[in-house]
Write an enzyme that holds these catalytic residues in place. Structure first.
Site, short mmCIF file in Angstrom:
data_model
loop_
_atom_site.label_atom_id
_atom_site.label_comp_id
_atom_site.label_asym_id
_atom_site.label_seq_id
_atom_site.Cartn_x
_atom_site.Cartn_y
_atom_site.Cartn_z
N HIS A 143 -47.94 31.39 9.38
CA HIS A 143 -46.56 31.71 9.75
C HIS A 143 -46.48 32.19 11.20
O HIS A 143 -46.98 33.26 11.53
CB HIS A 143 -46.00 32.79 8.82
CG HIS A 143 -44.53 33.00 8.94
ND1 HIS A 143 -43.60 32.09 8.50
CD2 HIS A 143 -43.80 34.02 9.47
CE1 HIS A 143 -42.38 32.54 8.74
NE2 HIS A 143 -42.47 33.70 9.33
N GLN A 154 -41.68 34.01 20.15
CA GLN A 154 -41.61 35.47 20.15
C GLN A 154 -42.81 36.11 20.86
O GLN A 154 -42.78 37.31 21.17
CB GLN A 154 -41.44 36.00 18.72
CG GLN A 154 -40.06 35.64 18.17
CD GLN A 154 -39.86 36.03 16.71
OE1 GLN A 154 -40.65 36.77 16.13
NE2 GLN A 154 -38.80 35.51 16.10
N ARG A 212 -33.87 42.38 15.62
CA ARG A 212 -33.36 41.02 15.52
C ARG A 212 -32.28 40.75 16.55
O ARG A 212 -32.20 39.66 17.12
CB ARG A 212 -32.84 40.77 14.09
CG ARG A 212 -32.61 39.31 13.82
CD ARG A 212 -32.30 39.05 12.36
NE ARG A 212 -30.92 39.41 12.05
CZ ARG A 212 -30.22 38.84 11.05
NH1 ARG A 212 -30.77 37.94 10.28
NH2 ARG A 212 -28.99 39.21 10.82
N TYR A 246 -37.29 27.40 14.25
CA TYR A 246 -35.83 27.37 14.06
C TYR A 246 -35.02 27.34 15.35
O TYR A 246 -33.80 27.24 15.31
CB TYR A 246 -35.36 28.54 13.17
CG TYR A 246 -35.68 29.92 13.69
CD1 TYR A 246 -34.83 30.58 14.56
CD2 TYR A 246 -36.84 30.58 13.27
CE1 TYR A 246 -35.12 31.86 15.01
CE2 TYR A 246 -37.13 31.86 13.72
CZ TYR A 246 -36.27 32.49 14.58
OH TYR A 246 -36.55 33.76 15.03
N HIS A 300 -34.62 28.85 5.85
CA HIS A 300 -35.00 30.09 6.55
C HIS A 300 -35.17 31.28 5.63
O HIS A 300 -36.15 32.02 5.70
CB HIS A 300 -33.98 30.42 7.64
CG HIS A 300 -34.32 31.67 8.42
ND1 HIS A 300 -33.98 32.93 7.99
CD2 HIS A 300 -34.99 31.83 9.58
CE1 HIS A 300 -34.43 33.83 8.87
NE2 HIS A 300 -35.04 33.18 9.84
N ARG A 305 -30.75 34.50 2.73
CA ARG A 305 -29.63 34.97 3.56
C ARG A 305 -28.97 33.82 4.30
O ARG A 305 -27.76 33.76 4.45
CB ARG A 305 -30.14 35.98 4.60
CG ARG A 305 -30.58 37.29 4.06
CD ARG A 305 -31.10 38.20 5.19
NE ARG A 305 -32.52 38.11 5.36
CZ ARG A 305 -33.15 37.82 6.51
NH1 ARG A 305 -32.46 37.58 7.60
NH2 ARG A 305 -34.45 37.77 6.58
N GLU A 310 -38.09 40.70 2.67
CA GLU A 310 -38.87 41.39 3.70
C GLU A 310 -38.35 42.81 3.90
O GLU A 310 -39.11 43.72 4.22
CB GLU A 310 -38.77 40.60 5.01
CG GLU A 310 -39.57 41.20 6.15
CD GLU A 310 -39.45 40.37 7.42
OE1 GLU A 310 -38.64 39.43 7.45
OE2 GLU A 310 -40.18 40.68 8.38
N HIS A 343 -43.67 36.99 3.43
CA HIS A 343 -43.48 38.44 3.27
C HIS A 343 -43.48 38.84 1.78
O HIS A 343 -44.42 39.45 1.32
CB HIS A 343 -42.24 38.98 3.98
CG HIS A 343 -42.16 38.57 5.41
ND1 HIS A 343 -43.14 38.88 6.32
CD2 HIS A 343 -41.24 37.82 6.10
CE1 HIS A 343 -42.83 38.38 7.50
NE2 HIS A 343 -41.69 37.73 7.40
N ASP A 400 -46.74 35.55 12.57
CA ASP A 400 -45.28 35.75 12.58
C ASP A 400 -44.71 35.97 13.98
O ASP A 400 -44.57 35.03 14.75
CB ASP A 400 -44.95 36.89 11.61
CG ASP A 400 -43.47 37.01 11.31
OD1 ASP A 400 -42.68 36.31 11.96
OD2 ASP A 400 -43.08 37.79 10.43
#
Ligand code: NGQ
Ligand code: ZN
Length: 454
Positions: free
Chosen positions: A58, A63, A84, A123, A209, A212, A237, A271, A322
């Site tokens: 993952h 990032q 976020r 994404y 994703h 949510r 998570e 997660h 991640d």
């Protein structure tokens, strides 16, 4: 991919356990022969200790460029959700060139850390205003180019992102670059397959994703697009995510997913931090891989995965970097075990019967990573010719043999003990340095300076 290469190890970790004098021959990127108790041949490269390369299940490569930029306290409590917002602001500025340079850096670092394949949970699809690029998988093609430059195996997981939150909450401006309708997503998956086609052994899966971001009907509509590929999803998570899911559906996220989708070996639940005992047992039984990202989960204040109960239920798991705030396989495995020790006040929590804790962690992460990324792993015939050699001269490995090597690598030395990394029968890392490091750092640094000046 190297047409033919070979290496001789003084000792190596094979699927059946440690063996001495191991010769491995690679042909066209795959392991053609593994022989224990074999003499070295003149053409063989030499290694002290051989381990299989591991899958990083993952990653959000972009990032990597934010690492170290989210350390100031805001006005209220900082949290996953305030992080976020910062991430959305950062993502809003990245061009395809930026993404390629950042991903190449992250992938070079992954290879140096002993990861030979990455699952890119991808994404960031569209332009800053939310309009698709001419090639809807433009960004996916940049990810593929970065993987090729770094030589890492790629399982590309184009992400389906349909809404801002549970119950059809509209997406915010910060999410515009991620959004697709179910139809547009089908085209994106097709374009992603084309984008990775220049790579020798890429795989494409799908990635709704999160619950949510994907409503039930849309989830059902896109699942068939996976074909033979894996299905990855973020889940449970954060505590707030569990509460929001309960408010929306009356069920917790993992419970909801297990009841509404056929979760099996093809799935990776990333997660899965917040589960009841019942959810934990059911997930373990499902055959899905839990995608654990201990360093990021610590960084974001997610919580601790119920590893003891999950392991007791026979659950499969692997590790991912991640957010790429740090890229280090030994760190992930060590923190996973240490989190459990701190919680349960015991030691060697994740050790299996007859194996040391380091060996148990490594074996589990190898198997889980392979399953989640849709590619076999391990030093055996037919698997990708991907391996890591450890430096027996590192002080932490002095006099170590067998499982104590893994305990010393994971808990005492860390990535400094990695001497070489080979992928597809090619040596990419020598003396701990990737052969593309200098060029990649120069590109990465230029992008970071540009972003800092904006
Ligand atoms: C991500 N990262 O997609 O990058 C997420 C944050 C979200 C993690 N979940 C965004 N660690 O989950 O909404
Ligand atoms: Zn993630």
């Amino acid at each position: 991919v190297e047409p033919k290469s070979s290496i001789h190890f003084a000792s190596a970790l094979l699927p059946a356990g440690w063996a001495d004098d191991v010769r491995i021959v690679a042909e066209s990127g795959r392991i053609a022969l593994v022989e224990a108790g074999a003499a070295a041949r003149p053409e063989d490269a030499r290694g002290a200790i051989g381990l299989p390369g591991l899958g990083n299940l993952h990653s959000h490569a972009f990032q990597r460029a934010m690492a170290g930029l989210t350390g100031h306290r805001g006005t209220g409590d900082d949290s996953f959700w305030t992080w976020r917002e910062l991430m959305y602001r950062f993502v809003g500025r990245l061009t395809p060139d930026d993404v390629e340079a950042i991903a190449a850096m992250a992938y070079v670092e992954m290879v140096e850390a002993g990861y030979t394949r990455v699952g890119e949970f991808h994404y960031l699809h569209h332009g800053p205003d939310g309009h698709p690029y001419d090639n809807p998988a433009e960004m996916g093609a940049r990810i593929a180019a970065a993987a090729e430059a770094a030589g890492i195996g790629l399982t590309l997981l184009p992400v389906f992102y349909a809404q801002g939150g549970f119950g059809g909450v509209a997406a915010g401006a910060g999410q515009a670059r991620f959004l697709s309708s179910a139809d547009a997503y089908a085209r994106l998956v097709e374009a992603s397959r084309r984008a990775v086609s220049p790579l020798a052994d890429a795989r494409v899966g799908i990635a709704p994703h999160s619950l949510r971001a994907v409503p039930p009907e849309a989830l059902a509509a896109v699942l068939p697009l996976a074909g033979e590929g894996p299905v990855h999803i973020h889940i449970a998570e954060q505590v707030r995510e569990v509460l929001d899911c309960l408010a929306w559906s009356g069920q917790r996220p993992v419970e909801w997913l297990l009841d509404h989708a056929q979760v099996d070996e093809r799935w990776c639940l990333v997660h899965a931090t917040h589960m009841t005992a019942d959810e934990t047992a059911r997930l373990a039984r499902s055959g899905a891989v839990a995608g654990l990202c201990p360093v990021t989960e610590a960084d974001l204040g997610d919580g601790l995965f119920p590893a003891v109960a999950y392991r007791a239920g026979g659950g499969a798991w692997g590790v991912g970097t991640d957010s790429n705030v740090a890229i280090d396989l030994a760190d992930e495995l060590r923190l996973l075990e240490y989190g459990q020790r701190l919680q349960h006040h015991t030691r060697n929590v994740l050790a299996d019967e007859g194996r040391s804790v380091g060996r148990s962690l490594f074996d589990a992460a190898l198997a889980g990573g392979a399953r989640a990324l849709g590619m076999p792993a391990g030093l055996e015939q037919g698997a990708p010719a991907d391996w890591v050699t450890l430096d027996q001269d590192h002080p932490a490995l002095a006099g170590r043999a067998g499982d104590a090597i893994l305990d010393s690598f994971i808990f005492a030395a860390g990535r400094e003990a990695i001497a070489e990394v080979w992928r597809s029968g090619r040596r990419l890392v020598t003396d701990g340095r990737h052969r593309e490091r200098d060029r990649t750092v120069a590109r990465f640094r230029a992008v970071l300076h540009k972003l800092a000046a904006e």
